[in-house]
Design a protein around this motif. Structure first.
Motif, PDB file in Angstrom:
ATOM      1  N   HIS A   5      -9.767  -1.890   3.522  1.00 42.40           N
ATOM      2  CA  HIS A   5      -9.437  -0.744   4.366  1.00 42.40           C
ATOM      3  C   HIS A   5      -7.976  -0.354   4.203  1.00 42.40           C
ATOM      4  O   HIS A   5      -7.197  -1.077   3.598  1.00 42.40           O
ATOM      5  CB  HIS A   5      -9.736  -1.092   5.824  1.00 42.40           C
ATOM      6  CG  HIS A   5     -11.196  -1.271   6.085  1.00 42.40           C
ATOM      7  ND1 HIS A   5     -12.098  -0.265   5.914  1.00 42.40           N
ATOM      8  CD2 HIS A   5     -11.897  -2.359   6.483  1.00 42.40           C
ATOM      9  CE1 HIS A   5     -13.306  -0.716   6.195  1.00 42.40           C
ATOM     10  NE2 HIS A   5     -13.212  -1.998   6.540  1.00 42.40           N
ATOM     11  N   HIS A  30     -10.542   7.999   1.116  1.00 38.59           N
ATOM     12  CA  HIS A  30     -11.035   6.791   1.785  1.00 38.59           C
ATOM     13  C   HIS A  30     -11.544   7.136   3.191  1.00 38.59           C
ATOM     14  O   HIS A  30     -12.591   6.654   3.609  1.00 38.59           O
ATOM     15  CB  HIS A  30      -9.954   5.721   1.859  1.00 38.59           C
ATOM     16  CG  HIS A  30     -10.415   4.462   2.544  1.00 38.59           C
ATOM     17  ND1 HIS A  30     -10.956   3.400   1.861  1.00 38.59           N
ATOM     18  CD2 HIS A  30     -10.445   4.127   3.856  1.00 38.59           C
ATOM     19  CE1 HIS A  30     -11.301   2.464   2.718  1.00 38.59           C
ATOM     20  NE2 HIS A  30     -10.989   2.870   3.952  1.00 38.59           N
ATOM     21  N   CYS A  34     -15.127   6.168   5.009  1.00 42.34           N
ATOM     22  CA  CYS A  34     -15.041   4.950   5.806  1.00 42.34           C
ATOM     23  C   CYS A  34     -14.911   5.263   7.301  1.00 42.34           C
ATOM     24  O   CYS A  34     -13.873   5.751   7.758  1.00 42.34           O
ATOM     25  CB  CYS A  34     -13.850   4.102   5.348  1.00 42.34           C
ATOM     26  SG  CYS A  34     -13.628   2.630   6.351  1.00 42.34           S
ATOM     27  N   CYS A  37     -11.973   3.330   9.284  1.00 40.98           N
ATOM     28  CA  CYS A  37     -10.621   3.869   9.144  1.00 40.98           C
ATOM     29  C   CYS A  37     -10.509   5.245   9.805  1.00 40.98           C
ATOM     30  O   CYS A  37      -9.456   5.608  10.317  1.00 40.98           O
ATOM     31  CB  CYS A  37     -10.216   3.949   7.674  1.00 40.98           C
ATOM     32  SG  CYS A  37      -9.879   2.317   6.977  1.00 40.98           S
TER      33      CYS A  37
END
Ligand SMILES: [Zn+2]
Lengths: 190, 162
Positions: A5, A30, A34, A37
């Motif tokens: 992460h 990302h 995700c 996050c």
């Protein structure tokens, strides 16, 4: 980036708009993939909104009521002193609420910092050396509770010369002064 | 980890709720901000310092505390909308232009200021300041009536006319 992460510090810098375009794009990518996050990112947004609300409200209420009360009193100094007294009374009354809000904000920030620095599963890829910067990240960042001072970003004195300096008002508090070395003829009327 | 996040979220929401309850809606409008420009004539001649001014802490510090008289000549309350310049005519006829460029995430306001004669732009063509709310910054030094103009610019006064 695909091994784990986002580090707290990286996320914070992305949030503050301090990353290069390339790094920001990686972080963004990302975040898109995700959920974990994304949640951390959202909580930064909430924290910032909250702190902005409370701190600026507090500053606005306390300082400006006082300042403009004083200016007003200066402009109207020919009038009786009653006005000054009433401004002071009003100031006393409005002070309590911002102080309360500031206290809540401070408490929230302190608690959040405590939570963030509590031992937890490793989310950062960095080693032990990273810990310290994580701990200071909220205090030092743009979303910090500390009110930053006014600062001069750029100045062009044109046909004049001049100086920019700061006046210290209190511990850690200062305000800038731009001083024009006025060589031009005094001008009265357009 | 989950529990920790829940606690954090709960705390943030509680705090934000409290804050929203106590704050005023107009305080959160971010694309415009109230401002005030006050013009002081400071001079080395014997005279009085408006008692109100003596209590503005910046004016009690050097170099301002060297003046022997200070009076407020003018005070203008304005509202700055992002990107829209507002002009204030100074006692000496020059025009002070103030413009809100950007609201910073930390609550400060990036503003641009210039002081020029009408239709000219060579006096103080550009000053850009990231201003903290509630703490005036100063532009001083213009000569006027044997004294010096000290202009205080305060950003972030709440619009109070409802
Ligand atoms: Zn992730």
């Amino acid at each position: 980036m695909n091994t784990g992460h986002l580090e707290d510090e990286l996320l914070q810098r992305y949030f503050d708009g301090e990353l290069s375009n390339g790094s920001a794009a990686e972080v963004k990518q990302h975040l898109e993939s995700c959920e974990s996050c994304r949640r951390r990112h959202r909580s930064l947004e909430r924290l910032r909104a909250f702190i902005n609300m409370t701190v600026t409200d507090a500053a606005r209420e306390v300082d400006f009521n006082a300042l403009y009360g004083r200016i007003e009193a200066g402009v109207d100094k020919a009038r009786d002193e009653k006005k000054v007294v009433s401004i002071r009374t009003r100031l006393g009354a409005t002070l309590r609420r911002p102080v309360l809000i500031a206290s809540v904000a401070l408490a929230a920030a302190v608690m959040i910092i405590i939570f963030r620095t509590a031992p937890s599963e490793p989310v950062a890829r960095g080693g032990a050396g990273r810990k310290r910067s994580e701990r200071t990240v909220l205090v030092d960042s743009r979303s910090a509770i500390k009110l930053r001072n006014s600062e001069v970003v750029q100045v062009d004195f044109g046909a004049n010369t001049g100086t920019v300096f700061e006046i210290a008002l209190a511990e850690g508090v200062s305000t800038p002064v731009v001083w024009i070395n006025d060589e031009a003829d005094e001008m009265v009327g357009p | 980890m989950k529990r920790r996040q829940q606690i954090i979220s709960a705390f943030i929401f509680t705090a934000a709720f409290l804050s929203a309850t106590f704050s005023r809606p107009e305080a959160r409008a971010s694309e415009s901000v109230a401002a005030e420009v006050f013009v002081i004539l400071a001079s080395d001649r014997d005279g009085t310092i408006a008692p109100a001014l003596a209590r503005i802490s910046a004016l009690r510090q050097p170099p301002f505390n060297g003046f022997r008289s200070m009076q407020v000549l003018q005070k203008s309350e304005i509202e700055l909308k992002k990107g829209e310049p507002v002009t204030v005519t100074l006692p000496n006829g020059r025009r002070l232009m103030l413009k809100l460029k950007q609201q910073m995430p930390d609550g400060r306001s990036k503003v641009q200021l210039s002081i020029n004669r009408p239709d000219q732009k060579d006096y103080l063509p550009l000053l850009e300041v990231i201003a903290k709310q509630g703490e005036p910054f100063f532009v001083a030094g213009q000569k006027y009536q044997g004294g010096t103009l000290v202009i205080g610019v305060g950003i972030g006064k709440r619009v109070s006319n409802g």
